[in-house]
Design a protein around this motif. Structure first.
Motif: not given
Length: 129
Positions: A23-32
Motif C-alpha cells: 500500500e505504501l509503495l503504491l500510494e507513493q506512486a500516486g495510486c489508489q
C-alpha cells in the motif's frame, strides 16, 4: 487517459505487513489502493471498487489466491481484470498452477517497488508511474 491517481490497485494478502508495504509503495506512486484480508473479503470489494489490477497472495485462509483468481477469471464481469499472484514460493508447480487458474503474472515475495510498478505498467494500459 487516466492519471496514475485514478488507477485502483487491489492488494489481497492475509499478512498485514505485506498489505501495508504494498500500500505504501503504491500510494507513493500516486495510486489508489484497496486492500483485503483474503478472497472472501476481496470479492465484495472487487464488485464495489472495480480495480484496474489485483495483486493476490497464493496462501490465505478461507479462500486462497488460486481459488479467488479462478472465480474472478470465470466471471465475465471481472475476467478482464489482470491478476498478479504473490507467493514466497517460486517453484514451477506454483507458477503453473497460477497460469492454470488464469493469473496474468507471478511475483515472488519479497517484491520490490520496481517489480510492482513494472507489473502494473505491463498489464494496465496508460499507467506511467
Amino acid at each position: 487517459m487516466k492519471t496514475s491517481e485514478a488507477f485502483k490497485i487491489m492488494v489481497i494478502d492475509d499478512s498485514k505487513t505485506i498489505r501495508r508495504s504494498a500500500e505504501l509503495l503504491l500510494e507513493q506512486a500516486g495510486c489508489q489502493v484497496i486492500t483485503a484480508l483474503d478472497g472472501f473479503d476481496a470479492l465484495a470489494k472487487i464488485v464495489d471498487e472495480r480495480p484496474d489490477i489485483i495483486f493476490i497472495d497464493v496462501m490465505m485462509p478461507r479462500l486462497d489466491g488460486y481459488q479467488t483468481c479462478a472465480l474472478l477469471k470465470s466471471n465475465s464481469a471481472f475476467s478482464a481484470i489482470p491478476v498478479v499472484m504473490l507467493s514466497s514460493r517460486d517453484g514451477l508447480f506454483d507458477k503453473a498452477r497460477g497460469r492454470s487458474v488464469g493469473s496474468d503474472q507471478f511475483l515472488t515475495k519479497p517484491f520490490s517497488k520496481q517489480e510492482l510498478l513494472a507489473a502494473i505498467r505491463t498489464h494496465v494500459p496508460g499507467f506511467a508511474a
